[in-house]
Design a protein around this motif. Structure first.
Motif, PDB file in Angstrom:
ATOM      1  N   VAL A   1       0.846  -1.204   0.000  1.00  0.00           N
ATOM      2  CA  VAL A   1       0.000   0.000   0.000  1.00  0.00           C
ATOM      3  C   VAL A   1       0.880   1.251   0.000  1.00  0.00           C
ATOM      4  N   ALA A   2       1.963   1.209   0.766  1.00  0.00           N
ATOM      5  CA  ALA A   2       2.908   2.349   0.811  1.00  0.00           C
ATOM      6  C   ALA A   2       3.519   2.585  -0.563  1.00  0.00           C
ATOM      7  N   ALA A   3       3.635   1.529  -1.357  1.00  0.00           N
ATOM      8  CA  ALA A   3       4.185   1.651  -2.713  1.00  0.00           C
ATOM      9  C   ALA A   3       3.090   1.989  -3.731  1.00  0.00           C
ATOM     10  N   GLY A   4       1.885   2.314  -3.227  1.00  0.00           N
ATOM     11  CA  GLY A   4       0.808   2.770  -4.113  1.00  0.00           C
ATOM     12  C   GLY A   4      -0.005   1.656  -4.746  1.00  0.00           C
ATOM     13  N   ARG A   5       0.069   0.468  -4.186  1.00  0.00           N
ATOM     14  CA  ARG A   5      -0.665  -0.640  -4.801  1.00  0.00           C
ATOM     15  C   ARG A   5      -1.889  -1.010  -3.968  1.00  0.00           C
ATOM     16  N   HIS A   6      -3.036  -1.133  -4.627  1.00  0.00           N
ATOM     17  CA  HIS A   6      -4.287  -1.551  -3.995  1.00  0.00           C
ATOM     18  C   HIS A   6      -4.954  -2.568  -4.914  1.00  0.00           C
ATOM     19  N   ALA A   7      -5.577  -3.558  -4.339  1.00  0.00           N
ATOM     20  CA  ALA A   7      -6.135  -4.627  -5.172  1.00  0.00           C
ATOM     21  C   ALA A   7      -7.626  -4.436  -5.418  1.00  0.00           C
ATOM     22  N   ASP A   8      -8.018  -4.621  -6.694  1.00  0.00           N
ATOM     23  CA  ASP A   8      -9.439  -4.660  -7.035  1.00  0.00           C
ATOM     24  C   ASP A   8     -10.018  -6.027  -6.699  1.00  0.00           C
ATOM     25  N   LEU A   9      -9.200  -7.038  -6.957  1.00  0.00           N
ATOM     26  CA  LEU A   9      -9.612  -8.411  -6.651  1.00  0.00           C
ATOM     27  C   LEU A   9      -8.446  -9.109  -5.972  1.00  0.00           C
ATOM     28  N   MET A  10      -8.716  -9.741  -4.860  1.00  0.00           N
ATOM     29  CA  MET A  10      -7.720 -10.598  -4.218  1.00  0.00           C
ATOM     30  C   MET A  10      -8.256 -12.020  -4.232  1.00  0.00           C
ATOM     31  N   ILE A  11      -7.331 -12.959  -4.409  1.00  0.00           N
ATOM     32  CA  ILE A  11      -7.723 -14.369  -4.547  1.00  0.00           C
ATOM     33  C   ILE A  11      -6.886 -15.205  -3.586  1.00  0.00           C
ATOM     34  N   GLY A  12      -7.536 -16.068  -2.876  1.00  0.00           N
ATOM     35  CA  GLY A  12      -6.805 -17.019  -2.025  1.00  0.00           C
ATOM     36  C   GLY A  12      -7.431 -18.391  -2.183  1.00  0.00           C
ATOM     37  N   ASN A  13      -6.816 -19.233  -3.010  1.00  0.00           N
ATOM     38  CA  ASN A  13      -7.365 -20.570  -3.222  1.00  0.00           C
ATOM     39  C   ASN A  13      -6.594 -21.589  -2.409  1.00  0.00           C
ATOM     40  N   ASN A  14      -7.283 -22.259  -1.505  1.00  0.00           N
ATOM     41  CA  ASN A  14      -6.651 -23.302  -0.697  1.00  0.00           C
ATOM     42  C   ASN A  14      -5.395 -22.804   0.002  1.00  0.00           C
ATOM     43  N   VAL A  15      -5.457 -21.605   0.525  1.00  0.00           N
ATOM     44  CA  VAL A  15      -4.314 -21.048   1.250  1.00  0.00           C
ATOM     45  C   VAL A  15      -4.646 -20.785   2.722  1.00  0.00           C
ATOM     46  N   LEU A  16      -5.894 -20.426   3.011  1.00  0.00           N
ATOM     47  CA  LEU A  16      -6.226 -19.988   4.370  1.00  0.00           C
ATOM     48  C   LEU A  16      -5.903 -21.063   5.408  1.00  0.00           C
ATOM     49  N   ALA A  17      -6.142 -22.309   5.041  1.00  0.00           N
ATOM     50  CA  ALA A  17      -5.850 -23.408   5.968  1.00  0.00           C
ATOM     51  C   ALA A  17      -4.352 -23.519   6.253  1.00  0.00           C
ATOM     52  N   HIS A  18      -3.541 -23.027   5.306  1.00  0.00           N
ATOM     53  CA  HIS A  18      -2.077 -23.140   5.441  1.00  0.00           C
ATOM     54  C   HIS A  18      -1.469 -22.020   6.275  1.00  0.00           C
ATOM     55  N   VAL A  19      -2.306 -21.140   6.807  1.00  0.00           N
ATOM     56  CA  VAL A  19      -1.805 -19.950   7.483  1.00  0.00           C
ATOM     57  C   VAL A  19      -1.883 -20.123   9.000  1.00  0.00           C
ATOM     58  N   PRO A  20      -0.725 -20.129   9.696  1.00  0.00           N
ATOM     59  CA  PRO A  20      -0.797 -20.271  11.154  1.00  0.00           C
ATOM     60  C   PRO A  20      -1.406 -19.040  11.824  1.00  0.00           C
ATOM     61  N   LYS A  21      -1.017 -17.830  11.342  1.00  0.00           N
ATOM     62  CA  LYS A  21      -1.534 -16.597  11.958  1.00  0.00           C
ATOM     63  C   LYS A  21      -2.713 -16.088  11.125  1.00  0.00           C
ATOM     64  N   LEU A  22      -3.861 -16.698  11.367  1.00  0.00           N
ATOM     65  CA  LEU A  22      -5.056 -16.441  10.574  1.00  0.00           C
ATOM     66  C   LEU A  22      -5.479 -14.973  10.616  1.00  0.00           C
ATOM     67  N   ASN A  23      -5.471 -14.375  11.817  1.00  0.00           N
ATOM     68  CA  ASN A  23      -5.932 -12.985  11.956  1.00  0.00           C
ATOM     69  C   ASN A  23      -5.020 -12.005  11.216  1.00  0.00           C
ATOM     70  N   ASP A  24      -3.696 -12.266  11.278  1.00  0.00           N
ATOM     71  CA  ASP A  24      -2.724 -11.404  10.605  1.00  0.00           C
ATOM     72  C   ASP A  24      -2.944 -11.461   9.089  1.00  0.00           C
ATOM     73  N   PHE A  25      -3.224 -12.639   8.589  1.00  0.00           N
ATOM     74  CA  PHE A  25      -3.425 -12.852   7.150  1.00  0.00           C
ATOM     75  C   PHE A  25      -4.677 -12.117   6.665  1.00  0.00           C
ATOM     76  N   VAL A  26      -5.782 -12.296   7.390  1.00  0.00           N
ATOM     77  CA  VAL A  26      -7.043 -11.681   6.968  1.00  0.00           C
ATOM     78  C   VAL A  26      -6.989 -10.152   7.149  1.00  0.00           C
ATOM     79  N   SER A  27      -6.292  -9.674   8.189  1.00  0.00           N
ATOM     80  CA  SER A  27      -6.100  -8.224   8.337  1.00  0.00           C
ATOM     81  C   SER A  27      -5.307  -7.668   7.161  1.00  0.00           C
ATOM     82  N   GLY A  28      -4.330  -8.433   6.688  1.00  0.00           N
ATOM     83  CA  GLY A  28      -3.549  -8.021   5.514  1.00  0.00           C
ATOM     84  C   GLY A  28      -4.444  -7.840   4.299  1.00  0.00           C
ATOM     85  N   ILE A  29      -5.417  -8.729   4.142  1.00  0.00           N
ATOM     86  CA  ILE A  29      -6.370  -8.609   3.027  1.00  0.00           C
ATOM     87  C   ILE A  29      -7.146  -7.295   3.156  1.00  0.00           C
ATOM     88  N   ALA A  30      -7.609  -6.996   4.376  1.00  0.00           N
ATOM     89  CA  ALA A  30      -8.392  -5.764   4.598  1.00  0.00           C
ATOM     90  C   ALA A  30      -7.564  -4.523   4.258  1.00  0.00           C
TER      91      ALA A  30
END
Ligand SMILES: [Zn+2]
Length: 413
Positions: free
Chosen positions: A160-189
């Motif tokens: 975001v600091a580099a000026g990038r924002h996503a119109d669409l974000m995709i996570g296929n079969n990744v959420l289960a692989h994430v130990p820090k679930l809250n950190d990951f989903v906050s990153g999406i937000a």
């Protein structure tokens, strides 16, 4: 972070219900060379527990992600059905979200770029994010720029600091692989535009429960997701789920659509209400639902062992197909070795010549499997049964038959 988990990784609740105890198991993607197999192998407790409060199902022993994913040998591009699935998704997303040359599509765990390349072909800018440098290098070669990182809040802030924002974000079969679930989903937000959408696909816990898919439990899967638990995780990050598709992939998956909770004019879809009701009817919020699962897992193990001992007594040969993670959980939970199953075939040349973790069963090519003329082919990735049956149709020439192990052994006509 690594080791025993004492509280729910999403909400901090107690983990007092055990859904499945699969014993001590090596990381399921830790394929070995014949030389490595002479050395002691690391094994960790593999148990699925359930949070008393939010009902998130999760393993309660975390293995270091670097150990699990550092040398990840899985390349998505090897499954034909999955490639087709990705292609159809991109076509749907391009139309539904009006993506064009001014848009940005970000995929988390983008692997070798097999999905994003569809957008590249349509002139839509993309960014892949994946922790494996080998798959990122492969993605780069086909024109999919890929950041080698574990995604989370800090990576999102940097983009975001580099000026990038996503119109669409995709996570296929990744959420289960994430130990820090809250950190990951906050990153999406953080990375998602105010009117952007994130779509997340994951194997649906409801299917896992219904079909006793305990073999999809392994250390790489830190959590096992229901819409019920996930909506709570997203709400905590300021996001809301507004739609869902029910998919047949991975034995039954959900694709959820979420956006910022503050975004006006977004109502819950009919299918979202339907899946919520389905989960409630299945007892997703009740601990007895999870306790009953454990008994069915034991029955599955008995059926696998009975099948193999009957085959041995009758002099019938059994070779397995599919050197996938789910096969390893099953093999190791059943305590199988090459004395029970002499080989497992796989199309992936990176796996051939190696040994499965734990069971030390050697991986061979599909041609080598056919040369063995087995009486039975035990299909470990049972979700790909149709595709595999087509590939190995040749075994019918000598009366060979296909067998699937879950929810219990089934010999197919
Ligand atoms: Zn919880």
């Amino acid at each position: 972070m690594v080791g025993q988990v004492s509280a729910c990784r999403a909400c901090g609740g107690a983990l007092s219900v055990t859904m499945a105890d699969l014993g001590l198991q090596p990381p399921s993607n830790a394929f070995l060379t014949p030389e490595q197999a002479q050395q002691p192998e690391k094994r960790y407790p593999l148990r699925a527990k359930v949070c008393d409060l939010c009902r998130l199902v999760q393993v309660d022993y975390d293995v270091d992600p670097q150990e699990l994913f550092g040398n990840y040998v899985y390349f998505s591009s090897y499954s034909d059905d999955w490639l087709a699935h990705a292609g159809h998704y991109c076509e749907m997303a391009r139309r539904r979200f009006a993506l064009a040359s001014h848009s940005l599509v970000v995929e988390l765990a983008s692997n070798d770029g097999y999905l994003l390349k569809n957008f590249v072909a349509d002139g839509i800018p993309v960014l892949g994010i994946d922790p494996s440098d080998t798959v990122a290098a492969a993605a780069g070669k086909i024109g999919v720029p890929t950041l080698v990182e574990f995604f989370g809040e800090s990576v999102a802030r940097r983009l975001v600091a580099a000026g990038r924002h996503a119109d669409l974000m995709i996570g296929n079969n990744v959420l289960a692989h994430v130990p820090k679930l809250n950190d990951f989903v906050s990153g999406i937000a953080i990375l998602l535009k105010p009117d952007g959408t994130v779509t997340i696909e994951f194997p649906h816990l409801l299917k896992l429960l219904e079909h006793v898919e305990f073999d999809t439990i392994y250390h790489e899967h830190y959590s096992y997701l229901s819409l019920y638990a996930l909506e709570q995780v997203f709400a905590r990050a300021g996001l809301k789920v507004y739609d869902v598709d029910e998919l047949s992939t991975h034995g039954g998956s959900l694709r959820i659509y979420a956006t910022h909770a503050a975004r006006p004019g977004i109502a819950d879809s009919e299918s979202l209400r339907r899946v919520r009701a389905k989960e409630e009817a299945a007892g997703i919020a009740e601990s007895d639902t999870y306790r009953r699962f454990g008994e069915r897992v034991l029955a599955c193990r008995r059926s696998v062992l009975d099948f193999l001992s009957t085959a041995k007594r009758e002099g019938a040969s059994v070779v397995a197909y599919g050197a996938a993670a789910k096969g390893n959980t099953l093999m190791n939970y059943c305590g199988l070795t090459r004395a029970d199953i002499p080989a497992v075939a796989d199309r992936n040349p990176h796996k051939q010549g190696k040994l499965l973790p734990g069971s030390h069963i050697p991986v061979i090519s599909p041609d080598e499997l056919l040369a063995l003329k087995p009486d039975y082919v035990l299909i470990l990735p049972w979700n790909l049964r149709e595709e595999i049956t087509r590939q190995l149709d040749g075994i019918r020439a000598w009366g060979g038959r296909f067998v699937t192990p879950v929810p219990e052994i089934r010999i197919h006509a």
